[in-house]
Design a protein around this motif. Structure first.
Motif, PDB file in Angstrom:
ATOM      1  N   THR A  78       0.839  -1.190   0.000  1.00 24.66           N
ATOM      2  CA  THR A  78       0.000   0.000   0.000  1.00 24.66           C
ATOM      3  C   THR A  78       0.873   1.239   0.000  1.00 24.66           C
ATOM      4  O   THR A  78       2.098   1.149   0.081  1.00 24.66           O
ATOM      5  N   GLY A  79       0.225   2.414  -0.093  1.00 23.16           N
ATOM      6  CA  GLY A  79       0.939   3.672  -0.103  1.00 23.16           C
ATOM      7  C   GLY A  79       1.296   4.167   1.284  1.00 23.16           C
ATOM      8  O   GLY A  79       1.322   3.383   2.247  1.00 23.16           O
ATOM      9  N   HIS A  80       1.501   5.468   1.407  1.00 23.29           N
ATOM     10  CA  HIS A  80       2.071   6.038   2.621  1.00 23.29           C
ATOM     11  C   HIS A  80       1.098   6.101   3.801  1.00 23.29           C
ATOM     12  O   HIS A  80       1.530   6.339   4.918  1.00 23.29           O
ATOM     13  N   CYS A  81      -0.174   5.885   3.565  1.00 24.97           N
ATOM     14  CA  CYS A  81      -1.174   6.037   4.626  1.00 24.97           C
ATOM     15  C   CYS A  81      -1.947   4.743   4.875  1.00 24.97           C
ATOM     16  O   CYS A  81      -3.158   4.664   4.631  1.00 24.97           O
ATOM     17  N   PRO A  82      -1.279   3.708   5.370  1.00 25.55           N
ATOM     18  CA  PRO A  82      -1.957   2.438   5.611  1.00 25.55           C
ATOM     19  C   PRO A  82      -3.015   2.530   6.709  1.00 25.55           C
ATOM     20  O   PRO A  82      -3.873   1.667   6.802  1.00 25.55           O
ATOM     21  N   ASN A  83      -2.931   3.584   7.536  1.00 24.54           N
ATOM     22  CA  ASN A  83      -3.977   3.816   8.518  1.00 24.54           C
ATOM     23  C   ASN A  83      -5.331   3.970   7.838  1.00 24.54           C
ATOM     24  O   ASN A  83      -6.369   3.632   8.405  1.00 24.54           O
ATOM     25  N   LEU A  84      -5.325   4.420   6.572  1.00 19.96           N
ATOM     26  CA  LEU A  84      -6.542   4.536   5.773  1.00 19.96           C
ATOM     27  C   LEU A  84      -6.722   3.367   4.824  1.00 19.96           C
ATOM     28  O   LEU A  84      -7.792   2.772   4.759  1.00 19.96           O
ATOM     29  N   THR A  85      -5.664   3.027   4.082  1.00 21.55           N
ATOM     30  CA  THR A  85      -5.798   2.101   2.956  1.00 21.55           C
ATOM     31  C   THR A  85      -5.561   0.632   3.296  1.00 21.55           C
ATOM     32  O   THR A  85      -5.910  -0.246   2.514  1.00 21.55           O
ATOM     33  N   ALA A  86      -4.938   0.361   4.441  1.00 19.17           N
ATOM     34  CA  ALA A  86      -4.658  -1.031   4.837  1.00 19.17           C
ATOM     35  C   ALA A  86      -4.843  -1.166   6.347  1.00 19.17           C
ATOM     36  O   ALA A  86      -3.996  -1.726   7.039  1.00 19.17           O
ATOM     37  N   THR A  87      -5.959  -0.657   6.819  1.00 14.87           N
ATOM     38  CA  THR A  87      -6.202  -0.562   8.258  1.00 14.87           C
ATOM     39  C   THR A  87      -6.082  -1.902   8.965  1.00 14.87           C
ATOM     40  O   THR A  87      -5.392  -2.025   9.981  1.00 14.87           O
ATOM     41  N   GLU A  88      -6.752  -2.903   8.439  1.00 14.81           N
ATOM     42  CA  GLU A  88      -6.723  -4.221   9.095  1.00 14.81           C
ATOM     43  C   GLU A  88      -5.326  -4.828   9.061  1.00 14.81           C
ATOM     44  O   GLU A  88      -4.930  -5.539   9.982  1.00 14.81           O
ATOM     45  N   GLY A  89      -4.580  -4.541   8.013  1.00 11.19           N
ATOM     46  CA  GLY A  89      -3.207  -5.026   7.944  1.00 11.19           C
ATOM     47  C   GLY A  89      -2.343  -4.429   9.040  1.00 11.19           C
ATOM     48  O   GLY A  89      -1.506  -5.121   9.632  1.00 11.19           O
ATOM     49  N   VAL A  90      -2.552  -3.153   9.326  1.00 11.25           N
ATOM     50  CA  VAL A  90      -1.812  -2.501  10.410  1.00 11.25           C
ATOM     51  C   VAL A  90      -2.194  -3.130  11.747  1.00 11.25           C
ATOM     52  O   VAL A  90      -1.328  -3.456  12.571  1.00 11.25           O
ATOM     53  N   VAL A  91      -3.490  -3.322  11.957  1.00 18.97           N
ATOM     54  CA  VAL A  91      -3.961  -3.903  13.220  1.00 18.97           C
ATOM     55  C   VAL A  91      -3.390  -5.305  13.412  1.00 18.97           C
ATOM     56  O   VAL A  91      -2.911  -5.651  14.506  1.00 18.97           O
ATOM     57  N   GLU A  92      -3.420  -6.117  12.366  1.00 19.38           N
ATOM     58  CA  GLU A  92      -2.908  -7.481  12.475  1.00 19.38           C
ATOM     59  C   GLU A  92      -1.406  -7.493  12.752  1.00 19.38           C
ATOM     60  O   GLU A  92      -0.912  -8.319  13.536  1.00 19.38           O
ATOM     61  N   ALA A  93      -0.673  -6.606  12.115  1.00 19.35           N
ATOM     62  CA  ALA A  93       0.773  -6.543  12.349  1.00 19.35           C
ATOM     63  C   ALA A  93       1.073  -6.153  13.789  1.00 19.35           C
ATOM     64  O   ALA A  93       1.932  -6.753  14.451  1.00 19.35           O
ATOM     65  N   VAL A  94       0.376  -5.143  14.291  1.00 18.80           N
ATOM     66  CA  VAL A  94       0.591  -4.705  15.670  1.00 18.80           C
ATOM     67  C   VAL A  94       0.213  -5.810  16.647  1.00 18.80           C
ATOM     68  O   VAL A  94       0.946  -6.092  17.604  1.00 18.80           O
ATOM     69  N   ASN A  95      -0.924  -6.464  16.403  1.00 18.53           N
ATOM     70  CA  ASN A  95      -1.331  -7.585  17.260  1.00 18.53           C
ATOM     71  C   ASN A  95      -0.273  -8.678  17.288  1.00 18.53           C
ATOM     72  O   ASN A  95       0.071  -9.212  18.348  1.00 18.53           O
ATOM     73  N   SER A  96       0.247  -9.014  16.117  1.00 15.54           N
ATOM     74  CA  SER A  96       1.251 -10.074  16.007  1.00 15.54           C
ATOM     75  C   SER A  96       2.496  -9.724  16.794  1.00 15.54           C
ATOM     76  O   SER A  96       3.060 -10.563  17.512  1.00 15.54           O
ATOM     77  N   PHE A  97       2.934  -8.488  16.677  1.00 15.42           N
ATOM     78  CA  PHE A  97       4.142  -8.034  17.374  1.00 15.42           C
ATOM     79  C   PHE A  97       3.940  -8.062  18.882  1.00 15.42           C
ATOM     80  O   PHE A  97       4.792  -8.548  19.633  1.00 15.42           O
ATOM     81  N   ILE A  98       2.812  -7.554  19.325  1.00 10.32           N
ATOM     82  CA  ILE A  98       2.534  -7.523  20.763  1.00 10.32           C
ATOM     83  C   ILE A  98       2.465  -8.932  21.330  1.00 10.32           C
ATOM     84  O   ILE A  98       3.052  -9.226  22.392  1.00 10.32           O
ATOM     85  N   LYS A  99       1.775  -9.837  20.629  1.00 17.08           N
ATOM     86  CA  LYS A  99       1.631 -11.211  21.120  1.00 17.08           C
ATOM     87  C   LYS A  99       2.982 -11.925  21.179  1.00 17.08           C
ATOM     88  O   LYS A  99       3.255 -12.696  22.096  1.00 17.08           O
ATOM     89  N   ARG A 100       3.833 -11.647  20.205  1.00 16.57           N
ATOM     90  CA  ARG A 100       5.135 -12.298  20.157  1.00 16.57           C
ATOM     91  C   ARG A 100       5.986 -11.953  21.383  1.00 16.57           C
ATOM     92  O   ARG A 100       6.710 -12.787  21.904  1.00 16.57           O
TER      93      ARG A 100
END
Length: 259
Positions: free
Chosen positions: A235-257
């Protein structure tokens, strides 16, 4: 989420304000997170500007300090220029360093979201020069005489390719404001990534902080002994808009790890 769920602190990028992250904030809150996103003073639209990188860093440090002193475990999510602010502001507030002093709370993780993750004494523009892209600056940004600036084409350069309808994109673009462009030229004084675990979410179609820049930031941290867990979003520079769920999943994965 349990009582041990960390608090999320979003440090927004240039031209953005907290409203720009509404979609991401709602998505995180739906997963049970408490989310904070203070507005950086450099986006207060004062002409001439009366706030810069160091003003922003002071505000974020104060805000984060209040959270950790209350015993909160904080995950900082830093977007774009917000990486400079968070790197500069959060040094000494790490969960591990506070625990060693017998203090409660702390910043447990840093998540760089297509963000500048640089060493002390380095500015955003130093990286542009390093990649020989200074000729692109006037094409990308419109600077006024007082050094405030806007993106020349935010729909293309910031949002980038997406499957979103035009109304949603335009609503997002309407949140963007004039920003003190001096922030591009000021070097950070601290690098919190040296002492706090790091993840980096790459945006491979980014036209504002190119993928090659992003990869160089990760390489720099790893060369300095900081392991980085990396994720990629197409995605482009604003994944908070264009890939929201991808950002959430990445953050969740990192926190759980690392929990």
């Amino acid at each position: 989420m349990s009582a041990l769920t960390p608090t999320l602190l979003i440090i927004h990028g240039a031209w953005h304000v907290p409203q720009s992250y509404e979609k991401l904030i709602v998505a995180f809150e739906a997963r049970g997170y408490e989310v904070h996103c203070p507005r950086l003073p450099s986006t207060n639209q004062s002409r001439p500007p009366n706030a810069d990188l160091y003003t922003d860093s002071k505000l974020v440090r104060s805000y984060a300090s209040s959270l950790v002193r209350a015993g909160r475990t904080v995950v900082a999510i830093m977007h774009s220029y917000g990486g400079q602010v968070g790197s500069d502001a959060l040094v000494g507030l790490g969960l591990e360093s506070r625990a060693a002093q017998g203090l409660p709370g702390g910043v447990s993780h840093l998540v760089y979201l297509a963000a500048f993750a640089l060493s002390e004494g380095i500015s955003m523009m130093d990286i542009v020069k390093e990649f020989n892209h200074m000729d692109l600056i006037p094409l990308a940004f419109n600077f006024a005489e007082d050094d405030t600036c806007v993106s020349n084409d935010p729909k293309t350069l910031l949002v980038g390719p997406s499957t979103l309808d035009e109304e949603e994109v335009n609503r997002y673009l309407s949140t963007l404001v004039r920003w003190n462009g001096k922030g591009m030229y000021l070097p950070i004084k601290h690098a919190a990534w040296r002492e706090i675990p790091v993840a980096y979410i790459h945006c491979t179609a980014d036209m504002t902080v190119p993928f090659e820049y992003q990869k160089s930031f990760v390489e720099g941290m790893e060369k300095n002994g900081r392991p980085v867990q990396s994720f990629e979003l197409a995605t482009g520079h604003c994944p908070n808009l264009t890939a929201t769920e991808g950002v959430v999943e990445a953050v969740n994965s990192f926190i759980k790890r690392y929990s």
